[in-house]
Every structure is written in structure tokens, then in C-alpha cells.
Design an enzyme around this catalytic site. Structure first.
Site, PDB file in Angstrom:
ATOM      1  CB  SER A 173     -33.723   8.430  -1.710  1.00 60.27           C
ATOM      2  OG  SER A 173     -33.458   9.798  -1.470  1.00 60.27           O
ATOM      3  CB  VAL A 185     -33.134  13.034  -9.974  1.00 59.70           C
ATOM      4  CG1 VAL A 185     -33.001  12.681 -11.450  1.00 59.70           C
ATOM      5  CG2 VAL A 185     -32.346  12.066  -9.107  1.00 59.70           C
ATOM      6  CG  ASP A 186     -34.096  18.973 -13.672  1.00 57.51           C
ATOM      7  OD1 ASP A 186     -35.264  19.176 -13.281  1.00 57.51           O
ATOM      8  OD2 ASP A 186     -33.471  19.768 -14.397  1.00 57.51           O
ATOM      9  CB  THR A 187     -37.842  13.970 -11.882  1.00 56.68           C
ATOM     10  OG1 THR A 187     -37.966  13.965 -10.456  1.00 56.68           O
ATOM     11  CG2 THR A 187     -36.658  13.130 -12.318  1.00 56.68           C
ATOM     12  CG  ASP A 215     -52.822   2.693  -9.016  1.00 54.43           C
ATOM     13  OD1 ASP A 215     -51.686   2.656  -8.486  1.00 54.43           O
ATOM     14  OD2 ASP A 215     -53.804   3.276  -8.502  1.00 54.43           O
ATOM     15  CE  LYS A 248     -37.586   6.348  -2.222  1.00 54.17           C
ATOM     16  NZ  LYS A 248     -37.947   5.457  -3.335  1.00 54.17           N
ATOM     17  CE1 TYR A 272     -38.986   9.507  -1.522  1.00 53.83           C
ATOM     18  CE2 TYR A 272     -36.922  10.440  -0.739  1.00 53.83           C
ATOM     19  CZ  TYR A 272     -37.676   9.884  -1.749  1.00 53.83           C
ATOM     20  OH  TYR A 272     -37.116   9.709  -2.993  1.00 53.83           O
TER      21      TYR A 272
HETATM   22  N1  LIG Z   1     -36.375  13.284  -8.061  1.00 53.92           N
HETATM   23  C1  LIG Z   1     -35.546  13.190  -7.034  1.00 53.92           C
HETATM   24  O1  LIG Z   1     -34.912  14.180  -6.610  1.00 53.92           O
HETATM   25  C2  LIG Z   1     -35.317  11.840  -6.385  1.00 53.92           C
HETATM   26  C3  LIG Z   1     -34.261  11.729  -5.466  1.00 53.92           C
HETATM   27  C4  LIG Z   1     -34.012  10.495  -4.876  1.00 53.92           C
HETATM   28  C5  LIG Z   1     -34.793   9.409  -5.198  1.00 53.92           C
HETATM   29  N2  LIG Z   1     -35.825   9.547  -6.081  1.00 53.92           N
HETATM   30  C6  LIG Z   1     -36.613   8.344  -6.370  1.00 53.92           C
HETATM   31  O2  LIG Z   1     -36.555   8.079  -7.762  1.00 53.92           O
HETATM   32  C7  LIG Z   1     -37.738   7.377  -8.158  1.00 53.92           C
HETATM   33  C8  LIG Z   1     -38.373   8.070  -9.334  1.00 53.92           C
HETATM   34  O3  LIG Z   1     -38.720   9.386  -8.911  1.00 53.92           O
HETATM   35  P1  LIG Z   1     -39.022  10.585  -9.911  1.00 53.92           P
HETATM   36  O4  LIG Z   1     -38.250  11.749  -9.420  1.00 53.92           O
HETATM   37  O5  LIG Z   1     -38.875  10.145 -11.320  1.00 53.92           O
HETATM   38  O6  LIG Z   1     -40.569  10.791  -9.550  1.00 53.92           O
HETATM   39  P2  LIG Z   1     -41.705  11.566 -10.326  1.00 53.92           P
HETATM   40  O7  LIG Z   1     -42.743  11.888  -9.299  1.00 53.92           O
HETATM   41  O8  LIG Z   1     -41.107  12.689 -11.082  1.00 53.92           O
HETATM   42  O9  LIG Z   1     -42.266  10.464 -11.313  1.00 53.92           O
HETATM   43  C9  LIG Z   1     -42.970   9.386 -10.776  1.00 53.92           C
HETATM   44  C10 LIG Z   1     -43.507   8.532 -11.879  1.00 53.92           C
HETATM   45  O10 LIG Z   1     -44.232   7.468 -11.274  1.00 53.92           O
HETATM   46  C11 LIG Z   1     -45.494   7.345 -11.899  1.00 53.92           C
HETATM   47  N3  LIG Z   1     -46.456   6.878 -10.893  1.00 53.92           N
HETATM   48  C12 LIG Z   1     -46.943   7.583  -9.853  1.00 53.92           C
HETATM   49  N4  LIG Z   1     -47.837   6.857  -9.176  1.00 53.92           N
HETATM   50  C13 LIG Z   1     -47.918   5.666  -9.816  1.00 53.92           C
HETATM   51  C14 LIG Z   1     -48.696   4.492  -9.603  1.00 53.92           C
HETATM   52  N5  LIG Z   1     -49.574   4.415  -8.606  1.00 53.92           N
HETATM   53  N6  LIG Z   1     -48.538   3.439 -10.458  1.00 53.92           N
HETATM   54  C15 LIG Z   1     -47.669   3.523 -11.497  1.00 53.92           C
HETATM   55  N7  LIG Z   1     -46.897   4.609 -11.740  1.00 53.92           N
HETATM   56  C16 LIG Z   1     -47.036   5.665 -10.916  1.00 53.92           C
HETATM   57  C17 LIG Z   1     -45.837   8.744 -12.386  1.00 53.92           C
HETATM   58  O11 LIG Z   1     -46.770   8.702 -13.444  1.00 53.92           O
HETATM   59  C18 LIG Z   1     -44.458   9.278 -12.810  1.00 53.92           C
HETATM   60  O12 LIG Z   1     -44.148   8.959 -14.150  1.00 53.92           O
HETATM   61  C19 LIG Z   1     -38.630   7.307  -6.913  1.00 53.92           C
HETATM   62  O13 LIG Z   1     -38.444   6.076  -6.254  1.00 53.92           O
HETATM   63  C20 LIG Z   1     -38.085   8.443  -6.052  1.00 53.92           C
HETATM   64  O14 LIG Z   1     -38.373   8.267  -4.685  1.00 53.92           O
HETATM   65  C21 LIG Z   1     -36.101  10.736  -6.695  1.00 53.92           C
END
Ligand SMILES: NC(=O)c1ccc[n+]([C@@H]2O[C@H](COP(=O)([O-])OP(=O)(O)OC[C@H]3O[C@@H](n4cnc5c(N)ncnc54)[C@H](O)[C@@H]3O)[C@@H](O)[C@H]2O)c1
Length: 226
Positions: A108, A154-156, A29, A125, A121
Site C-alpha cells: 500500500s 482503490v474503490d473497493t 479462510d 504494509k 496497517y
Molecule cells: N482499497 C484500498 O483503498 C486499498 C489501498 C491500498 C492497499 N489495499 C490493499 O489491497 C488488497 C485488497 O484490498 P481490497 O480493497 O480489495 O479489500 P476488501 O476488504 O474490499 O476485500 C477483501 C477481500 O478479501 C476477502 N477476505 C477477507 N478475509 C479473508 C480471509 N480470511 N480469507 C480469504 N479471503 C478473505 C474478502 O472476502 C474480500 O473479497 C489488500 O491487501 C489491501 O490492504 C487496498
């Protein structure tokens, strides 16, 4: 590779290893400062030196201002801001010992422009982009480059949280997938990014190919902030 979920970290390590690279999985964590510092120590021990840190973890935070969920606020500030400072502090002596290196942050487009449903957020950011500007100047003479990637959608799994806003519930008749497609359709390129497209921008910024690039918040957003 660091993740709360050991299987997730190990899956990426397996991909890297199969492709001929070397990687280690560290599960824990990142809200635990001891663990956040430890990832720098463990990585330096495993590889003999530290070249870069990519601070990528993040959290969407609460969507509302009225009735703000302060627990969710704390989680978002911890994961977007605090842990990033802890790992940065831990990395600096190692990068110095190496004669320089790269610090990379995932901000972001919400660190560059307003997002009406993500006030916390936005704070976090924009803060990361400010940190990048400041640290880039502070450490430039030590050959430590400091940059950010600023993804659009991003497709997550996190995108599924964003698209359900403003009230964090799906509108009637919509699914997370239909909303992801709609959100992607608002981008000039007409689709969300694949995670690999963010990784490729990151790869450039941490590599020696970007040796004169520091203090940059690079949009990876299909033209959204153009
Ligand atoms: N997905 C988007 O549209 C988007 C857009 C702009 C920026 N971002 C940024 O990209 C980065 C990654 O985002 P994502 O979309 O992959 O997020 P996600 O929520 O899909 O994945 C987050 C990951 O972080 C891990 N995580 C969560 N809490 C944790 C902790 N306490 N300790 C360790 N690991 C932990 C989770 O297990 C997961 O694998 C982030 O900084 C997010 O703000 C995402």
C-alpha cells in the site's frame, strides 16, 4: 482465485472463463494455514505448474493506538503478514521446480509513507515492503522475482473503512460515497483507482515483460507519493 466468499471467487472465475482464460475458484479462510498451503497445491495440480503467486489479501486493522483492539490487531497481522508467509513458503519449491517465477504482494502507499490513522496497517504494509526487498535479493539467483504493488485509495469495500477514520464512524452529514469522493479528490489525479488499474500493474510485474524487475514496491496511486 481465492476468497473467503465462494460466490466472489466464482464470479471472477466466470469473468476470466468468459474472456477465454482458465481459472479455478478456491474458497476458504486464509487464516487457516492448511488452506493457505493448499491453494498452492491445488493450483499447481490444476495447471501442471506454478508461475506466480499474488498475495493480495489484506485487512485495515484497528485505527486507534489508545484502547487498541488486540483482536483486530491479530486479524490484521494474520491477514496482511502471516498468511502471506505461509503461501510464500509453500510456493517456493514449486517455483524452483519451474526454474523460477514471480512472487507478488499487495502492500500500500501505507507501506511507503505514514498514515496517521492506520498504525497497525502501517506496521504490516511497511513489513511487506521490507519482505519484498529481502526476498528479492535472497532468490534473485534462482530467477524468482519478488515485487509489490502499493495502491493508494482503490474503490473497493475496504476504502469505505479507511475513509470513516479516525474513529471508524461517519462524520455527521457524510456518507461512505461522499467520503470516498473526498478521499479520491486528495490524490493528484483527483479520483480513487479502479481495481482494474491495480490488476494491470500486477499483470506487468508477474509477466515476463518485467523479467529484470525485482525488489520493487510500485506505487499505483495517481501520484499520491510523488
Ligand atoms: N482499497 C484500498 O483503498 C486499498 C489501498 C491500498 C492497499 N489495499 C490493499 O489491497 C488488497 C485488497 O484490498 P481490497 O480493497 O480489495 O479489500 P476488501 O476488504 O474490499 O476485500 C477483501 C477481500 O478479501 C476477502 N477476505 C477477507 N478475509 C479473508 C480471509 N480470511 N480469507 C480469504 N479471503 C478473505 C474478502 O472476502 C474480500 O473479497 C489488500 O491487501 C489491501 O490492504 C487496498
Amino acid at each position: 482465485m481465492v476468497d473467503l466468499n465462494p460466490a466472489a471467487a466464482e464470479a471472477v472465475v466466470a469473468e476470466i472463463t468468459q474472456a477465454g482464460g482458465k481459472a479455478i475458484a478456491l474458497a476458504g479462510d486464509l487464516r487457516d494455514d492448511g488452506f493457505a498451503r493448499g491453494i498452492v497445491r491445488e493450483t499447481t495440480r490444476a495447471f501442471g505448474a506454478l508461475d506466480f503467486v499474488w498475495n493480495h489479501v489484506g485487512h485495515p486493522g484497528p485505527a486507534a493506538i489508545e484502547g487498541l483492539d488486540w483482536k483486530d490487531f491479530e486479524l490484521a497481522m494474520d491477514l496482511n503478514v502471516r498468511t502471506v508467509l505461509v503461501t510464500t513458503e509453500a510456493a517456493l519449491p514449486e517455483l524452483r521446480a519451474r526454474g523460477g517465477g514471480a512472487l507478488l504482494y499487495t502492500a500500500s502507499t501505507s507501506g511507503l509513507t505514514g498514515s496517521q490513522f492506520s498504525p497497525v496497517y502501517n506496521i504490516a504494509k511497511f513489513g511487506i515492503v521490507g519482505l519484498v526487498h529481502g526476498l528479492s535479493k535472497r532468490y534473485a539467483r534462482e530467477n524468482i522475482r519478488v515485487n509489490a504493488v502499493c495502491p493508494g485509495p482503490v474503490d473497493t469495500p475496504m476504502l469505505r473503512v479507511f475513509v470513516a477514520r479516525p474513529d471508524s464512524q461517519l462524520p455527521p452529514g457524510e456518507t461512505p460515497e461522499s467520503l470516498v469522493q473526498k478521499r479520491g479528490g486528495q490524490v493528484p489525479m483527483g479520483r480513487p483507482a479502479r481495481p482494474e488499474e491495480v490488476a494491470n500493474a500486477a499483470l506487468f510485474l508477474i509477466s515476463d515483460e518485467a523479467s529484470y524487475v525485482t525488489g520493487v514496491a510500485l506505487p499505483v496511486d495517481g501520484g499520491a507519493t510523488a
